[in-house]
Design a protein around this motif. Structure first.
Motif, PDB file in Angstrom:
ATOM      1  N   THR A   1      15.058 126.502  40.275  1.00 58.49           N
ATOM      2  CA  THR A   1      14.496 126.331  41.732  1.00 58.49           C
ATOM      3  C   THR A   1      13.004 125.730  41.949  1.00 58.49           C
ATOM      4  O   THR A   1      12.300 126.146  41.202  1.00 58.49           O
ATOM      5  CB  THR A   1      14.474 127.810  42.419  1.00 58.49           C
ATOM      6  OG1 THR A   1      15.750 128.436  41.934  1.00 58.49           O
ATOM      7  CG2 THR A   1      14.099 128.058  43.670  1.00 58.49           C
ATOM      8  N   ASP A   2      12.903 125.044  42.969  1.00 54.80           N
ATOM      9  CA  ASP A   2      11.589 124.316  43.430  1.00 54.80           C
ATOM     10  C   ASP A   2      10.563 125.546  43.460  1.00 54.80           C
ATOM     11  O   ASP A   2      10.699 126.491  44.018  1.00 54.80           O
ATOM     12  CB  ASP A   2      11.514 123.552  44.431  1.00 54.80           C
ATOM     13  CG  ASP A   2      12.179 122.148  44.566  1.00 54.80           C
ATOM     14  OD1 ASP A   2      12.585 121.906  43.419  1.00 54.80           O
ATOM     15  OD2 ASP A   2      12.293 121.682  45.514  1.00 54.80           O
ATOM     16  N   ASN A   3       9.343 125.171  42.963  1.00 54.28           N
ATOM     17  CA  ASN A   3       7.904 126.052  43.104  1.00 54.28           C
ATOM     18  C   ASN A   3       7.641 125.858  44.523  1.00 54.28           C
ATOM     19  O   ASN A   3       7.413 125.053  45.118  1.00 54.28           O
ATOM     20  CB  ASN A   3       6.909 125.692  42.193  1.00 54.28           C
ATOM     21  CG  ASN A   3       7.187 126.233  40.587  1.00 54.28           C
ATOM     22  OD1 ASN A   3       7.838 127.071  40.654  1.00 54.28           O
ATOM     23  ND2 ASN A   3       6.748 125.714  39.628  1.00 54.28           N
ATOM     24  N   PRO A   4       7.214 127.043  44.851  1.00 54.40           N
ATOM     25  CA  PRO A   4       6.718 126.945  46.594  1.00 54.40           C
ATOM     26  C   PRO A   4       5.187 126.577  46.434  1.00 54.40           C
ATOM     27  O   PRO A   4       4.508 126.630  45.379  1.00 54.40           O
ATOM     28  CB  PRO A   4       6.796 128.424  47.211  1.00 54.40           C
ATOM     29  CG  PRO A   4       6.717 129.217  45.931  1.00 54.40           C
ATOM     30  CD  PRO A   4       7.378 128.448  44.796  1.00 54.40           C
ATOM     31  N   PRO A   5       4.652 125.747  47.568  1.00 56.77           N
ATOM     32  CA  PRO A   5       3.355 125.552  47.531  1.00 56.77           C
ATOM     33  C   PRO A   5       2.362 126.851  47.602  1.00 56.77           C
ATOM     34  O   PRO A   5       2.708 127.945  48.037  1.00 56.77           O
ATOM     35  CB  PRO A   5       3.143 124.699  48.706  1.00 56.77           C
ATOM     36  CG  PRO A   5       4.053 125.225  49.590  1.00 56.77           C
ATOM     37  CD  PRO A   5       5.215 125.625  48.774  1.00 56.77           C
ATOM     38  N   VAL A   6       1.033 126.848  47.078  1.00 57.00           N
ATOM     39  CA  VAL A   6       0.290 127.849  47.473  1.00 57.00           C
ATOM     40  C   VAL A   6      -0.274 127.539  48.771  1.00 57.00           C
ATOM     41  O   VAL A   6      -0.630 126.418  49.335  1.00 57.00           O
ATOM     42  CB  VAL A   6      -1.133 127.515  46.748  1.00 57.00           C
ATOM     43  CG1 VAL A   6      -2.347 128.394  46.984  1.00 57.00           C
ATOM     44  CG2 VAL A   6      -0.828 127.837  45.101  1.00 57.00           C
ATOM     45  N   PRO A   7      -0.283 128.608  49.737  1.00 58.30           N
ATOM     46  CA  PRO A   7      -0.516 128.278  51.120  1.00 58.30           C
ATOM     47  C   PRO A   7      -1.958 127.803  51.233  1.00 58.30           C
ATOM     48  O   PRO A   7      -2.900 128.317  50.479  1.00 58.30           O
ATOM     49  CB  PRO A   7      -0.573 129.626  51.741  1.00 58.30           C
ATOM     50  CG  PRO A   7       0.530 130.470  50.876  1.00 58.30           C
ATOM     51  CD  PRO A   7       0.111 129.913  49.442  1.00 58.30           C
ATOM     52  N   MET A   8      -2.127 126.895  52.348  1.00 61.41           N
ATOM     53  CA  MET A   8      -3.493 126.303  52.677  1.00 61.41           C
ATOM     54  C   MET A   8      -4.459 127.141  52.604  1.00 61.41           C
ATOM     55  O   MET A   8      -5.612 127.047  52.205  1.00 61.41           O
ATOM     56  CB  MET A   8      -3.273 125.394  53.907  1.00 61.41           C
ATOM     57  CG  MET A   8      -2.214 124.400  53.616  1.00 61.41           C
ATOM     58  SD  MET A   8      -2.858 122.840  52.290  1.00 61.41           S
ATOM     59  CE  MET A   8      -4.373 122.282  53.343  1.00 61.41           C
TER      60      MET A   8
END
Length: 537
Positions: free
Chosen positions: A216-223
């Motif tokens: 599964t793709d890693n999610p981004p760190v929220p801005m």
């Protein structure tokens, strides 16, 4: 723990990390080795530490200087022989020193025989010992995972017509812990060294043994959560919750602990470099690693009291069964006197950080040269060997600056590290802080470090006691109480660059631990900049 129970040897111990390439070279090739470490065992024992932790000494092509292992059950030729290791182990034990080895089980070198077989086909006996995946239809990697050393975490291999996963360099393919044959082989590696008599292991990137099999793709760190550290390196912009830090990684730590429990009085502690919220799932209690450390202190550049308080009160407090490790420095991190002070050294800061390290609750991990107050070395491009420095120089110079050789003597060839040419240079501002120069200087960082280590051992509240923090009006002052076995100590530290005052109970009296100028009038204690003191309550 009841009064009749004896704490494990490692709780409250001081562990001294040795980066073997840079400790002492015995044969003049410019690279430190096992015989060189043996020659300095009396120095180490005189420090008063309880154990040594050796960074990898296994055969390796040294793309990542030992953290890319090509044979888990042998000694690198540049480090010596297995006979040299056995003698070092024996000599250390005779001096009362435990020996802890680094183990790199998340990945191997691409030169390891396991990988060399795995890459040959999709159906050979070791075809599934590493993490392989098909390309997307357009030839791109199977997901968005990024490697810690830059770029995609996948590299193509034409023999298999597939990508393989590497969390670090492409020459460090990821072992597949979903294959139980791999897990069994890694556990046998641990037994090999435990059978030789080693006292434990530090597990490199222990949070990354088990990946998400669905890729599964890693999610981004929220801005809104991103700090300057996130922007220093693209992989930090992801939350690494699928390529590492998975719930399933817990059982791999359980397997390690089961092996350790086959032997008496051994220790396994892990490095947890991401997602500290998962820390308690992997370490602490009877079925996980004995302990471990995160990067909360290692990556801190602020030196603010809130950083230390938050670690204990928010991360550790819910983890009742986890005895912590405390560390400010290692082979991957800018040295603390540079991180927190800058320049070419700050002995007052060095004394303060060593004192703080050894009075906080936990097993203390001290990196070679920390006892000398060594700063990082600012290297020219020609010296850069670390792949991280090679990627970002001159804006980021990588890890070589904290890995330069130990300075043993100020006025001899290459500071007494080697009779040849060292693999990294030794600057004058390290020579002036050599071990020999400091040994007989009562005001030196080395003498202070020895004193604090010895004093820590005499105070059960410091080795095994609990910790509680005290509110202070001055935001630069860190105050906490260590209490245990009928002893109560008040620890005061001024982390700022200007003098600070602290109110103490009238009955408090000073112990033998202090750094910097400390004065008292009534219940008011004045701490010089970078000053600290411990009082008995």
């Amino acid at each position: 723990m009841s009064a009749t129970e004896k704490a494990p040897w490692w709780q409250g111990a001081t562990v001294y990390q040795i980066y073997p390439r840079s400790y002492r070279d015995s044969n003049g090739d410019g690279i430190g080795d096992l015989k060189g470490i043996e020659q300095k065992l009396d120095y180490i024992a005189d420090l008063g530490v309880d154990a040594i932790w050796l960074s990898p000494v296994y055969p390796s092509p040294n793309r990542d200087f030992g953290y890319d292992v090509s044979d888990y059950c042998d000694i690198a030729p540049e480090m010596g022989t297995m006979a040299d290791f056995d003698r070092l182990l024996k000599e250390a034990h005779e001096r009362g020193l435990k020996v802890i080895m680094d183990q790199v089980l998340s990945h191997s070198s691409d030169q390891h025989k396991w990988f060399q077989e795995s890459l040959l086909s999709r159906d050979n006996p070791k075809s599934d010992w590493y993490v392989w995946a098909d390309a997307r239809e357009d030839g791109t990697p199977p997901n968005n995972w990024l490697a810690a050393f830059g770029g995609a975490a996948w590299s193509w291999h034409p023999l298999r017509r597939q990508y393989y996963f590497h969390k670090f360099l492409k020459s460090q393919p990821k072992l597949n812990f979903h294959n139980l044959e791999v897990v069994d082989a890694c556990m046998d590696v641990l037994r090999f060294w435990l059978d030789r008599g080693v006292d434990g292991f530090r597990l490199d990137v222990a949070n990354s043994y088990v990946h998400d099999p669905k890729l599964t793709d890693n999610p981004p760190v929220p801005m809104e959560e991103r700090t300057f550290l996130h922007w220093t390196h693209a992989p930090r912009l992801q939350r690494h919750i699928h390529d590492a830090n998975t719930l399933e990684n817990e059982w791999s730590m359980t397997r390690v602990r089961e092996v350790m429990d086959e032997y008496d009085d051994r220790l396994a502690f892990g490095e947890f470099s991401e997602e500290p919220s998962m820390f308690g799932l992997y370490a602490g209690g009877p079925k996980r690693l004995h302990t471990g450390y995160t990067f909360d202190f290692l990556e801190d550049w602020s030196f603010r009291p809130a950083v230390f308080r938050k670690y204990y009160e928010e991360l550790l407090k819910p983890l009742d069964n986890l005895w912590p490790c405390v560390t400010f420095s290692n082979h991957d991190i800018t040295r603390p006197v540079t991180r927190w002070g800058g320049g070419q050294g700050d002995d007052a800061l060095a004394k303060l950080e060593v004192t703080l390290l050894l009075t906080l609750k936990g097993t203390a991990l001290m990196y070679q040269g920390e006892e000398l107050g060594l700063p990082d070395v600012d290297l020219e491009r020609k010296w850069i060997q670390d792949p991280v420095g090679d990627l970002y120089f001159p804006f980021g110079k990588g890890r070589d600056g904290c890995r330069t050789p130990m300075p043993w003597k100020a006025n001899v060839h290459e500071a007494g590290f080697t009779t040849g040419e060292p693999w990294l240079p030794i600057p004058d501002y390290h020579r002036s802080r050599s071990a020999e120069a400091q040994e007989h200087d009562g005001a030196s960082v080395l003498v202070h470090a020895k004193h604090v280590i010895a004093t820590r051992k005499r105070h059960p509240a410091l080795t095994h006691g609990d910790i509680g923090f005290v509110d202070e009006p001055d935001e630069n002052v860190l105050t906490f109480i260590r209490e245990g076995e009928g002893e109560k100590l008040l620890c005061l530290f001024n982390l700022g660059r200007h003098a600070a005052t602290v109110h103490v109970p009238g009955a408090a009296h000073a112990t033998e631990i202090s750094c910097g100028d400390v004065s008292r009038e009534g219940d008011v204690v004045t701490l010089a900049a970078r000053g600290g003191a411990v009082f008995t309550l």
